[in-house]
Design a protein around this motif. Structure first.
Motif, short mmCIF file in Angstrom:
data_model
loop_
_atom_site.label_atom_id
_atom_site.label_comp_id
_atom_site.label_asym_id
_atom_site.label_seq_id
_atom_site.Cartn_x
_atom_site.Cartn_y
_atom_site.Cartn_z
N ASP A 188 0.85 -1.18 0.00
CA ASP A 188 0.00 0.00 0.00
C ASP A 188 0.89 1.24 0.00
O ASP A 188 1.72 1.40 0.91
CB ASP A 188 -0.92 0.02 1.23
CG ASP A 188 -2.21 -0.75 0.99
OD1 ASP A 188 -2.35 -1.33 -0.10
OD2 ASP A 188 -3.07 -0.77 1.88
N VAL A 189 0.73 2.06 -1.01
CA VAL A 189 1.54 3.26 -1.18
C VAL A 189 0.71 4.48 -0.80
O VAL A 189 -0.42 4.63 -1.29
CB VAL A 189 2.05 3.40 -2.62
CG1 VAL A 189 2.95 4.64 -2.75
CG2 VAL A 189 2.80 2.14 -3.06
N GLU A 190 1.25 5.32 0.05
CA GLU A 190 0.57 6.54 0.47
C GLU A 190 1.45 7.74 0.18
O GLU A 190 2.64 7.73 0.50
CB GLU A 190 0.24 6.48 1.96
CG GLU A 190 -0.46 7.72 2.50
CD GLU A 190 -0.88 7.56 3.95
OE1 GLU A 190 -0.80 8.55 4.70
OE2 GLU A 190 -1.28 6.44 4.34
N VAL A 191 0.87 8.76 -0.46
CA VAL A 191 1.60 10.00 -0.72
C VAL A 191 1.38 10.94 0.45
O VAL A 191 0.24 11.24 0.81
CB VAL A 191 1.12 10.66 -2.02
CG1 VAL A 191 1.90 11.95 -2.28
CG2 VAL A 191 1.28 9.71 -3.20
N LEU A 192 2.46 11.37 1.06
CA LEU A 192 2.38 12.34 2.16
C LEU A 192 2.33 13.73 1.53
O LEU A 192 3.34 14.28 1.10
CB LEU A 192 3.58 12.17 3.10
CG LEU A 192 3.67 10.79 3.76
CD1 LEU A 192 4.87 10.70 4.69
CD2 LEU A 192 2.38 10.46 4.53
N VAL A 193 1.14 14.28 1.47
CA VAL A 193 0.87 15.46 0.66
C VAL A 193 1.20 16.75 1.40
O VAL A 193 0.72 16.98 2.51
CB VAL A 193 -0.61 15.48 0.22
CG1 VAL A 193 -0.90 16.72 -0.62
CG2 VAL A 193 -0.95 14.21 -0.56
N TRP A 194 2.03 17.58 0.77
CA TRP A 194 2.24 18.95 1.26
C TRP A 194 2.18 19.95 0.10
O TRP A 194 2.67 21.07 0.19
CB TRP A 194 3.54 19.06 2.05
CG TRP A 194 4.82 18.72 1.33
CD1 TRP A 194 5.19 17.52 0.83
CD2 TRP A 194 5.92 19.62 1.07
NE1 TRP A 194 6.46 17.60 0.26
CE2 TRP A 194 6.92 18.86 0.40
CE3 TRP A 194 6.17 20.96 1.34
CZ2 TRP A 194 8.14 19.42 -0.01
CZ3 TRP A 194 7.37 21.52 0.94
CH2 TRP A 194 8.34 20.76 0.27
N SER A 195 1.52 19.55 -0.98
CA SER A 195 1.41 20.42 -2.16
C SER A 195 0.62 21.69 -1.86
O SER A 195 0.85 22.73 -2.50
CB SER A 195 0.77 19.67 -3.32
OG SER A 195 -0.47 19.10 -2.94
N ASP A 196 -0.31 21.63 -0.90
CA ASP A 196 -1.05 22.83 -0.54
C ASP A 196 -0.14 23.87 0.11
O ASP A 196 -0.27 25.08 -0.13
CB ASP A 196 -2.21 22.49 0.39
CG ASP A 196 -1.76 21.75 1.65
OD1 ASP A 196 -0.85 20.89 1.55
OD2 ASP A 196 -2.29 22.03 2.74
N ILE A 197 0.82 23.41 0.92
CA ILE A 197 1.79 24.31 1.53
C ILE A 197 2.68 24.91 0.45
O ILE A 197 3.02 26.10 0.48
CB ILE A 197 2.62 23.57 2.59
CG1 ILE A 197 1.73 23.11 3.73
CG2 ILE A 197 3.77 24.44 3.11
CD1 ILE A 197 2.46 22.29 4.80
N VAL A 198 3.04 24.09 -0.53
CA VAL A 198 3.86 24.58 -1.64
C VAL A 198 3.11 25.68 -2.40
O VAL A 198 3.66 26.75 -2.69
CB VAL A 198 4.23 23.43 -2.59
CG1 VAL A 198 4.91 23.96 -3.85
CG2 VAL A 198 5.14 22.43 -1.88
N ARG A 199 1.85 25.42 -2.71
CA ARG A 199 1.07 26.41 -3.46
C ARG A 199 0.95 27.72 -2.68
O ARG A 199 1.06 28.81 -3.25
CB ARG A 199 -0.32 25.86 -3.79
CG ARG A 199 -0.31 24.79 -4.87
CD ARG A 199 -1.72 24.50 -5.36
NE ARG A 199 -2.55 23.94 -4.30
CZ ARG A 199 -2.66 22.64 -4.04
NH1 ARG A 199 -1.98 21.76 -4.77
NH2 ARG A 199 -3.44 22.21 -3.06
N ASP A 200 0.72 27.61 -1.37
CA ASP A 200 0.59 28.82 -0.55
C ASP A 200 1.88 29.62 -0.49
O ASP A 200 1.86 30.83 -0.26
CB ASP A 200 0.15 28.45 0.86
CG ASP A 200 -1.29 27.94 0.92
OD1 ASP A 200 -2.03 28.18 -0.06
OD2 ASP A 200 -1.66 27.30 1.91
#
Length: 413
Positions: free
Chosen positions: A76-88
């Motif tokens: 099971d692969v999970e992406v630890l998402v911080w793209s919202d922080i990047v966009r901000d």
């Protein structure tokens, strides 16, 4: 190897946590990349690999089933998402981006960090200088065209310099400057000057420290990994790519120091790919990252493998991130540093097609190789061996850089 030891290295159920780099794009791109490239690698290497919807947790990810070397493996692969922080963190205005340019250039040049980084690898330093040069060139072109428009309007139309009639020409010139800059910004999807400027400015703004929003997100990532370490998995594997590598270092260092890695739990592996750790650890306030590098590199609770390639001009290839940061402790165990050997693991035809696609090569670690050697992302994440077992006898690359280079080596604020 005894039968008992062999069984302890066999993986049938794996939990993978993938930490992206500084990327504002939705994590579905990583699922599609894994699906497409995994199918290609499976065909080349003669094993099966299929993707299904994720079966654990609520975060974004996918489920992988593969049969390799006669062993069926589920991951099971999970992406630890911080793209919202990047966009901000990305400036939406042109003036703000140019202000970032000035702050970032000052931070790296005035502190001497840039010159020390150049002692490691020229490629990533050139990549760091590229957005500065590109944005300055865009500004110069805009100013030249704006001045030309002003001159043509003021003199060609017979307007008098010094009178009120100069103002329409000035307004026209400024409008041309602004229009040219906006045109360049609209085309940044092909040029990447703004994107890369935001990337390097993110670390420079905080001088190597983590902003509060990122620290909070990293703590949440750590909780997810800690929970997996209490569950019935044969291996928990953390993969950090590009900027995600130094996030992984700090997250895992916190878990180890906090006693959250069970002695009888799953094997814990950390795979850092295409890392750019020195871009952060060489900055004056990167005390936390340097301490984490120091601590993690000596711990027996995990296996840390660092894979880069000289063909990747955006990574600090074969630079031991602990040693070059000047924080290697006595009894240092990690990371095992070796090359993915793009020029050998890709056919001459494939290498010729990719060698000048710098950003694509930075993601090659996550892609298929048509002449794979001992690095295969899909065997690591969906194969039957733990990271420790897979590279137990792998020597580090002889050409690695493993001596202290950073000027700033403090580990306490």
């Amino acid at each position: 190897m005894t039968e008992q030891a062999a069984q302890s290295t066999t993986v049938r159920r794996r939990r993978v946590f993938y930490i992206p780099g500084y990327d504002p794009i939705h994590p579905r791109r990583y699922r599609e990349l894994y699906r497409k490239e995994g199918a290609a690698q499976a065909e080349i290497s003669d094993y099966s690999l299929t993707l299904k919807p994720k079966q654990t947790g609520r975060a974004y990810g996918w489920h992988v089933e593969s049969e390799q070397d006669g062993v069926a493996v589920a991951a099971d692969v999970e992406v630890l998402v911080w793209s919202d922080i990047v966009r901000d963190s990305m400036s939406n205005t042109i003036p703000a981006t140019y202000a970032q340019l000035v702050r970032t250039a000052w931070e790296y040049i005035a502190t001497g960090a840039l010159w020390r980084l150049m002692k490691l690898r020229k490629g990533p330093v050139i990549a760091a200088l590229y957005p500065i040069g590109a944005l300055l060139l865009q500004l110069v072109l805009a100013l030249v065209l704006g001045w030309y428009s002003f001159v043509v309007a003021a003199f060609g139309a017979g307007w008098l310099i010094g009178g009120w009639t100069i103002w329409p020409a000035m307004v026209l010139g400024l409008a041309v400057v602004w229009s040219v800059l906006r045109w360049f910004k609209a085309k940044d999807g092909k040029v990447f000057a703004y994107y890369l400027m935001h990337d390097y400015a993110y670390s420079a703004r905080w001088r190597g420290a983590n902003p509060p929003a990122l620290e909070a997100r990293m703590a949440a990532f750590g909780d997810s990994i800690a929970q997996a370490l209490t569950e019935d998995w044969d291996e928990v594997l953390v993969v950090g790519h590009s900027s995600g590598a130094h996030l992984g270092v700090s997250i895992l260092a916190d878990l180890v120091r906090g006693g959250r890695v069970p002695a009888e739990g799953p094997a814990l592996g950390f795979l850092s790919l295409g890392q750019v750790v020195p871009m952060v650890s060489f900055l004056r306030d990167a005390h936390r990252l340097r301490r984490d590098l120091h601590d993690l590199s000596a711990r027996p609770e995990l296996t840390w493998v660092d894979v880069t390639a000289p063909g990747d001009g955006c990574a600090f290839a074969l630079c031991d991130p602990v040693s070059v940061s000047g924080v290697a402790p006595e009894g240092k165990k990690w990371p095992l540093v070796f090359s993915a050997q793009f020029t050998k693991s890709l056919s001459p035809e494939r290498w010729k097609a990719l060698r000048w696609k710098f950003f694509r090569l930075h993601f090659q670690y996550l892609c298929a190789f048509d002449r794979p050697l001992d690095y295969d992302y899909f065997r690591i994440t969906a194969g039957p061996l733990t990271l420790a077992a897979r590279y137990a006898d792998r020597p580090p690359s002889a050409s690695r850089i493993d001596y202290a280079v950073s000027k700033y080596r403090g580990m306490a604020p």
